[in-house]
Motif scaffolding. Structure first.
Motif, short mmCIF file in Angstrom:
data_model
loop_
_atom_site.label_atom_id
_atom_site.label_comp_id
_atom_site.label_asym_id
_atom_site.label_seq_id
_atom_site.Cartn_x
_atom_site.Cartn_y
_atom_site.Cartn_z
N LYS A 5 -25.59 40.01 97.54
CA LYS A 5 -27.33 40.01 98.54
C LYS A 5 -27.75 40.63 99.24
CE LYS A 5 -28.19 36.50 102.82
NZ LYS A 5 -27.27 35.19 103.59
N ASP A 6 -26.90 41.92 99.46
CA ASP A 6 -26.62 42.97 100.59
C ASP A 6 -28.12 43.32 99.42
OD1 ASP A 6 -25.16 42.25 102.84
OD2 ASP A 6 -23.66 43.70 102.05
N LYS A 7 -27.33 43.59 98.24
CA LYS A 7 -28.64 44.12 97.16
C LYS A 7 -29.86 44.05 97.52
CE LYS A 7 -29.06 46.08 93.21
NZ LYS A 7 -29.77 47.41 93.39
N LEU A 8 -29.81 42.36 97.05
CA LEU A 8 -31.09 41.80 97.14
C LEU A 8 -32.10 42.43 98.52
CD1 LEU A 8 -30.26 38.26 95.88
CD2 LEU A 8 -31.56 39.78 94.47
N LYS A 9 -31.11 41.66 99.97
CA LYS A 9 -32.01 42.82 100.22
C LYS A 9 -32.71 44.20 100.78
CE LYS A 9 -29.81 38.96 103.96
NZ LYS A 9 -29.61 38.74 105.09
N SER A 10 -31.39 44.66 100.84
CA SER A 10 -32.14 45.97 99.66
C SER A 10 -33.63 46.53 99.91
CB SER A 10 -30.79 47.23 100.19
OG SER A 10 -30.48 47.24 99.25
N ASP A 11 -33.12 45.98 98.28
CA ASP A 11 -34.45 46.19 97.10
C ASP A 11 -35.46 45.62 97.97
OD1 ASP A 11 -32.53 46.97 95.77
OD2 ASP A 11 -32.23 46.00 94.50
N LEU A 12 -35.24 44.28 98.78
CA LEU A 12 -36.59 43.55 99.61
C LEU A 12 -37.60 44.91 100.32
CD1 LEU A 12 -38.34 41.23 99.73
CD2 LEU A 12 -36.78 40.94 101.65
N VAL A 13 -36.71 46.00 100.56
CA VAL A 13 -37.31 46.35 101.73
C VAL A 13 -37.80 47.44 101.33
CG1 VAL A 13 -36.56 48.78 103.60
CG2 VAL A 13 -35.87 46.21 103.86
N VAL A 14 -37.43 47.75 100.28
CA VAL A 14 -37.70 49.31 99.27
C VAL A 14 -39.17 48.39 98.70
CG1 VAL A 14 -37.58 50.29 97.13
CG2 VAL A 14 -35.82 50.24 98.88
N ALA A 15 -39.33 47.31 98.09
CA ALA A 15 -40.37 47.11 97.77
C ALA A 15 -41.43 46.60 98.53
CB ALA A 15 -40.16 45.11 96.73
N LEU A 16 -41.41 46.19 100.10
CA LEU A 16 -42.14 46.22 101.11
C LEU A 16 -42.68 47.29 101.04
CD1 LEU A 16 -43.44 44.18 102.93
CD2 LEU A 16 -41.05 44.87 104.46
N LYS A 17 -41.34 48.72 101.50
CA LYS A 17 -42.02 50.03 101.31
C LYS A 17 -43.26 50.60 100.03
CE LYS A 17 -38.41 51.43 104.93
NZ LYS A 17 -37.10 51.87 105.05
N ALA A 18 -42.83 50.05 98.88
CA ALA A 18 -44.01 50.83 98.09
C ALA A 18 -44.75 50.07 97.28
CB ALA A 18 -42.70 50.71 96.55
N LYS A 19 -44.94 48.62 98.36
CA LYS A 19 -46.06 48.01 97.77
C LYS A 19 -46.27 46.94 96.83
CE LYS A 19 -48.37 49.55 101.69
NZ LYS A 19 -49.48 50.63 102.40
N GLU A 20 -45.03 46.87 95.92
CA GLU A 20 -44.67 46.10 94.85
C GLU A 20 -44.71 44.68 94.86
OE1 GLU A 20 -41.16 47.26 93.12
OE2 GLU A 20 -41.46 49.46 93.21
N THR A 21 -46.23 44.07 94.81
CA THR A 21 -45.80 43.06 95.09
C THR A 21 -45.07 40.98 94.65
OG1 THR A 21 -48.30 42.94 94.24
CG2 THR A 21 -48.37 43.48 96.24
N THR A 22 -45.51 41.52 92.86
CA THR A 22 -45.09 40.92 92.11
C THR A 22 -43.34 40.74 93.05
OG1 THR A 22 -45.83 41.04 90.72
CG2 THR A 22 -44.69 40.27 90.62
#
Length: 155
Positions: A5-22
């Motif tokens: 779950k922690d990994k999912l949350k941290s990857d969410l932040v990375v995706a948000l910053k990288a603007k990876e919409t999918t």
């Protein structure tokens, strides 16, 4: 808190910053499913990594079924989007077993049950074999594949 779950949350932040919409949308949906599972039942609880993995497996299966339905309806664009989401979710799941590895684990499970019941397991004892096989497989193969392997080994 579960590491997955922690990994999912941290990857969410990375995706948000990288603007990876999918990836961002997929991770948000998955985390929502995990949160829903945490509050389901009589009292809220924190999920273990295994439970989070089960939620991810369920979500990946939903996406694959939706992609098949969209294909059947002639909606290729939506099917491709569902497949992309399933691929993202699959990245968080353990690698699937090959057919040979699955057969080996099922053979071990059949041997264990044969030892318990004092002979080769019959169709009536398939439940015992499935229980032993699923414990060995531990989510690395779909239930249908495991059941088919067990059925072929018993017959």
């Amino acid at each position: 808190m579960a590491e997955l779950k922690d990994k999912l949350k941290s990857d969410l932040v990375v995706a948000l910053k990288a603007k990876e919409t999918t990836r961002l949308g997929t991770l948000r949906m998955v985390l929502a499913a995990v949160s829903n599972e945490e509050v389901a039942g009589k009292s809220a609880r924190e999920l273990t990594d295994e439970e989070v993995q089960r939620v991810l497996t369920k979500e990946a299966k939903k996406r694959k079924e939706a992609a098949e339905a969209f294909d059947a309806a002639g909606r290729a664009e939506q099917a491709a989007a569902e497949r992309a989401e399933a691929e993202i979710i699959s990245g968080y799941l353990p690698a699937q077993l090959s057919d040979d590895e699955l057969d080996e684990l099922v053979s071990q499970a059949v041997a264990e049950v044969a030892e318990q019941v004092g002979g080769a397991p019959t169709q009536k004892q398939m439940g015992l074999v499935m229980k032993a096989a699923n414990a060995k497989v531990a989510g690395r193969a779909e239930g249908g594949r495991v059941a088919a392997a067990v059925r072929s080994r018993i017959n």
